[in-house]
Motif scaffolding. Sequence first.
Motif, PDB file in Angstrom:
ATOM      1  N   ARG A   1       1.147   1.385  -8.700  1.00 42.91           N
ATOM      2  CA  ARG A   1       0.825  -0.039  -8.866  1.00 42.91           C
ATOM      3  C   ARG A   1       2.112  -0.788  -9.187  1.00 42.91           C
ATOM      4  NH1 ARG A   1      -4.710   0.779 -10.210  1.00 42.91           N
ATOM      5  NH2 ARG A   1      -5.525   1.221  -8.160  1.00 42.91           N
TER       6      ARG A   1
ATOM      7  N   GLY B   1       0.854  -1.177   0.000  1.00 43.32           N
ATOM      8  CA  GLY B   1       0.000   0.000   0.000  1.00 43.32           C
ATOM      9  C   GLY B   1       0.893   1.231   0.000  1.00 43.32           C
TER      10      GLY B   1
ATOM     11  N   VAL C   1      -4.155   5.183  -3.619  1.00 41.80           N
ATOM     12  CA  VAL C   1      -2.949   4.390  -3.901  1.00 41.80           C
ATOM     13  C   VAL C   1      -2.474   4.772  -5.308  1.00 41.80           C
ATOM     14  CG1 VAL C   1      -1.961   2.085  -4.030  1.00 41.80           C
ATOM     15  CG2 VAL C   1      -3.865   2.525  -2.468  1.00 41.80           C
TER      16      VAL C   1
ATOM     17  N   SER D   1       3.989  -4.065 -10.979  1.00 41.42           N
ATOM     18  CA  SER D   1       3.744  -4.950 -12.111  1.00 41.42           C
ATOM     19  C   SER D   1       4.142  -6.392 -11.819  1.00 41.42           C
ATOM     20  CB  SER D   1       4.512  -4.460 -13.331  1.00 41.42           C
ATOM     21  OG  SER D   1       5.905  -4.410 -13.035  1.00 41.42           O
TER      22      SER D   1
ATOM     23  N   GLN E   1      -5.033 -14.596  -0.681  1.00 46.51           N
ATOM     24  CA  GLN E   1      -5.585 -14.721  -2.028  1.00 46.51           C
ATOM     25  C   GLN E   1      -4.494 -15.239  -2.953  1.00 46.51           C
ATOM     26  OE1 GLN E   1      -8.787 -14.037  -3.221  1.00 46.51           O
ATOM     27  NE2 GLN E   1      -7.992 -14.935  -5.077  1.00 46.51           N
TER      28      GLN E   1
ATOM     29  N   SER F   1      -0.326  -8.048 -12.623  1.00 49.47           N
ATOM     30  CA  SER F   1      -1.305  -7.213 -13.314  1.00 49.47           C
ATOM     31  C   SER F   1      -2.746  -7.696 -13.137  1.00 49.47           C
ATOM     32  CB  SER F   1      -0.965  -7.104 -14.800  1.00 49.47           C
ATOM     33  OG  SER F   1      -1.008  -8.380 -15.411  1.00 49.47           O
TER      34      SER F   1
ATOM     35  N   ALA G   1      -4.085  -8.779 -10.348  1.00 52.61           N
ATOM     36  CA  ALA G   1      -4.461  -8.782  -8.937  1.00 52.61           C
ATOM     37  C   ALA G   1      -4.426  -7.370  -8.370  1.00 52.61           C
ATOM     38  CB  ALA G   1      -3.504  -9.668  -8.149  1.00 52.61           C
ATOM     39  N   ASP G   2      -5.332  -7.086  -7.453  1.00 56.85           N
ATOM     40  CA  ASP G   2      -5.317  -5.807  -6.755  1.00 56.85           C
ATOM     41  C   ASP G   2      -4.533  -6.003  -5.462  1.00 56.85           C
ATOM     42  OD1 ASP G   2      -5.679  -3.394  -5.531  1.00 56.85           O
ATOM     43  OD2 ASP G   2      -7.835  -3.640  -5.214  1.00 56.85           O
ATOM     44  N   ILE G   3      -3.263  -5.668  -5.503  1.00 54.37           N
ATOM     45  CA  ILE G   3      -2.412  -5.866  -4.326  1.00 54.37           C
ATOM     46  C   ILE G   3      -2.169  -4.558  -3.584  1.00 54.37           C
ATOM     47  CG2 ILE G   3      -1.266  -7.897  -5.266  1.00 54.37           C
ATOM     48  CD1 ILE G   3       1.146  -5.644  -5.500  1.00 54.37           C
ATOM     49  N   SER G   4      -3.013  -3.561  -3.812  1.00 53.19           N
ATOM     50  CA  SER G   4      -2.787  -2.243  -3.233  1.00 53.19           C
ATOM     51  C   SER G   4      -2.758  -2.260  -1.706  1.00 53.19           C
ATOM     52  CB  SER G   4      -3.841  -1.250  -3.735  1.00 53.19           C
ATOM     53  OG  SER G   4      -5.135  -1.660  -3.342  1.00 53.19           O
ATOM     54  N   ARG G   5      -3.356  -3.250  -1.085  1.00 54.17           N
ATOM     55  CA  ARG G   5      -3.369  -3.337   0.382  1.00 54.17           C
ATOM     56  C   ARG G   5      -2.639  -4.587   0.892  1.00 54.17           C
ATOM     57  NH1 ARG G   5      -4.372   1.482   0.312  1.00 54.17           N
ATOM     58  NH2 ARG G   5      -6.435   2.295   0.174  1.00 54.17           N
TER      59      ARG G   5
END
Length: 118
Positions: free
Chosen positions: A53, A12, A50, A55, A82, A102, A104-108
């Motif tokens: 991102r 994050g 956020v 990659s 996940q 790319s 996956a939402d790994i922002s947190r």
Amino acid sequence: MGFAAATQLGAGWSGNFQAGAVGVSTTCQPASQPLAVTMGEPDFVGTGDVPWRLSEVSFSQISPACIGLKYEVAYRVGQVWQALPSPSESVIDSSQLSVDLSGADISRADEFSLTFFS
């Protein structure tokens, strides 16, 4: 089944991205040979809270004893793990592995893990 927690990292936005090495204990990766973990170049998207991102996440210094084993990579947000999308026959074929983030939402994401199995 061997399990290797790759690193504790804050993906994050907090002003930096962390990478490093961590000792692991698996049937193929000796505890004395830590995995090195790096992140790909962050992309600036400038939206939401956020603005960056990632990659890819890369694991290196994988023991030769792990080559030929299947693997899976996952990330944790809070208490929930996940799995990242991977090819159907994901096999370690060298001492280095790069995983595309790319899809996956790994922002947190709090942590990544790399699991070896046969």
